[in-house]
Design an enzyme around this catalytic site. Structure first.
Site, PDB file in Angstrom:
ATOM      1  N   SER A 251       3.450   7.477  -4.681  1.00  0.00           N
ATOM      2  CA  SER A 251       2.951   7.138  -3.349  1.00  0.00           C
ATOM      3  C   SER A 251       3.041   5.662  -2.989  1.00  0.00           C
ATOM      4  CB  SER A 251       1.509   7.619  -3.181  1.00  0.00           C
ATOM      5  OG  SER A 251       0.633   6.934  -4.049  1.00  0.00           O
ATOM      6  N   LYS A 296      -7.461   6.575   0.761  1.00  0.00           N
ATOM      7  CA  LYS A 296      -6.616   5.383   0.794  1.00  0.00           C
ATOM      8  C   LYS A 296      -6.852   4.591   2.082  1.00  0.00           C
ATOM      9  CE  LYS A 296      -3.105   7.325  -2.259  1.00  0.00           C
ATOM     10  NZ  LYS A 296      -1.705   7.698  -2.447  1.00  0.00           N
TER      11      LYS A 296
END
Length: 356
Positions: A251, A296
């Site tokens: 990611s 996040k």
């Protein structure tokens, strides 16, 4: 019902538990005098640390670019992570559910059932290595610079061991020239376990030929396995390396790519702003969705981020939570990400998740 009120209600519902019992249980993960674990098969996911890919960790550049001309950007390009807590007792799990915004998920969603810790670490290492390689290819393609395929590591007891060494440059697979790791992977994937493959390598400035016999991928039966990690390295006098430990998965790919581009182009891509984001990167510059984006985005917000780059497919998740004053841009490609950052730096309109 708003979140704070809902959380207070849940707390009151558990208020009838004897405080002494609950306090004791929080510190015990097994039954005394017996080897019976009290941990539950669940994990808690929450905001993890953010890391500036243009900066350093313990004095070492996160993305180390060496070239005749390397810029020193003034802004920040922060990659974001998810923290995962496991091996919790039931009271500990309940405590996180009541007092945090963590997501509670079955542990096997994080750690596949039956997989050993070593297998999980190996899979994360492979995904991270592929992400780094894809980031380099995508950045070099964006900059119109060539790359070569270098062996990053050789898996122990694999067919490659004894034939291939780290730092070998892979030039050809069965007579077909390769420049990018993806090309080599496609050629090997077309073969079968037990096939012998001819590889032309460059080692210490000399070309050599090796002929390992391919094994079988135990995680994908019937598929051929060579047993190496390949990385894309720029040709000529540019070197790119990634120095982030204890982080796995793909990611961070997009943010790694942006850091390479920012360091190899004149000026400050971010205009001195704090930009954060997440998303996988394919060698062709396609940005893909990731998991845990609400955590996040929360981590980015708490770190003072002004612009957050989100894969378009994750937009609905991001907007389901409070993002504060952050501008949340929707991106599908590396070009989208660069355009969003440049537009924000100039004070121009940005394609946001709300408008995508």
């Amino acid at each position: 019902m708003n979140t704070a009120r809902h959380r207070r209600t849940r707390t009151l519902a558990w208020g009838a538990l004897p405080l002494l019992l609950l306090t004791a249980a929080l510190s015990v993960d097994h039954i005394p005098l017996a080897d019976v674990p009290l941990t539950v098969p669940y994990a808690a996911e929450g905001p993890g640390p953010t890391v500036d890919t243009l900066g350093e960790v313990e004095g070492i550049p996160v993305v180390d670019v060496r070239a005749p001309e390397v810029d020193t950007p003034a802004g920040q390009l922060r990659m974001t992570t998810v923290s995962v807590r496991t091996n919790m007792t039931l009271p500990q799990l309940i405590g996180r559910w009541l007092t945090t915004d963590d997501t509670i998920v079955p542990a096997e969603q994080i750690f596949p059932k039956g997989a050993t810790r070593e297998e999980i670490e190996e899979a994360n290492k492979a995904a991270f290595s592929q992400s780094e390689s894809a980031a380099t290819v995508a950045a070099m393609d964006w900059l119109h610079l060539p790359v070569k395929t270098v062996i990053a590591d050789v898996i122990k007891d694999s067919p490659a061991q004894g034939h291939i060494r780290p730092d070998d440059v892979l030039l050809q697979v069965d007579g077909k020239r390769v420049a990018k790791p993806g090309q080599a992977q496609e050629l090997i994937a077309a073969l079968a376990p037990g096939d012998q493959v001819e590889l032309l390598l460059e080692r210490d400035g000399k070309e050599i030929t090796v002929r390992p016999t391919l094994g079988e991928n135990e995680h994908d039966p019937g598929k051929a396995l060579l047993g190496v990690y390949m990385a894309a390295h720029p040709v000529d006098d540019i070197e790119v390396s990634y120095n982030l430990q204890d982080v796995g998965g793909p990611s961070a790919g997009m943010m790694f790519t942006l850091a390479v581009i920012d360091k190899l182009t004149p000026g400050d891509l971010t205009g001195g702003h704090v930009v954060a984001g997440t998303g996988t990167i394919d060698p062709d510059g396609t940005v893909g969705p990731i998991g845990g984006i609400v955590h996040k985005a929360r981590a980015a917000r708490d770190a003072g981020t002004e612009l957050f780059l989100s894969p378009s497919d994750n937009c609905a998740e991001v907007l389901s939570r409070d993002t504060g004053n952050m501008v949340v841009a929707a991106v599908d490609t590396l070009d989208d990400a660069v355009t969003a950052i440049e537009s924000f730096a100039k004070g121009e309109e940005v394609r946001t998740c709300g408008s995508a």
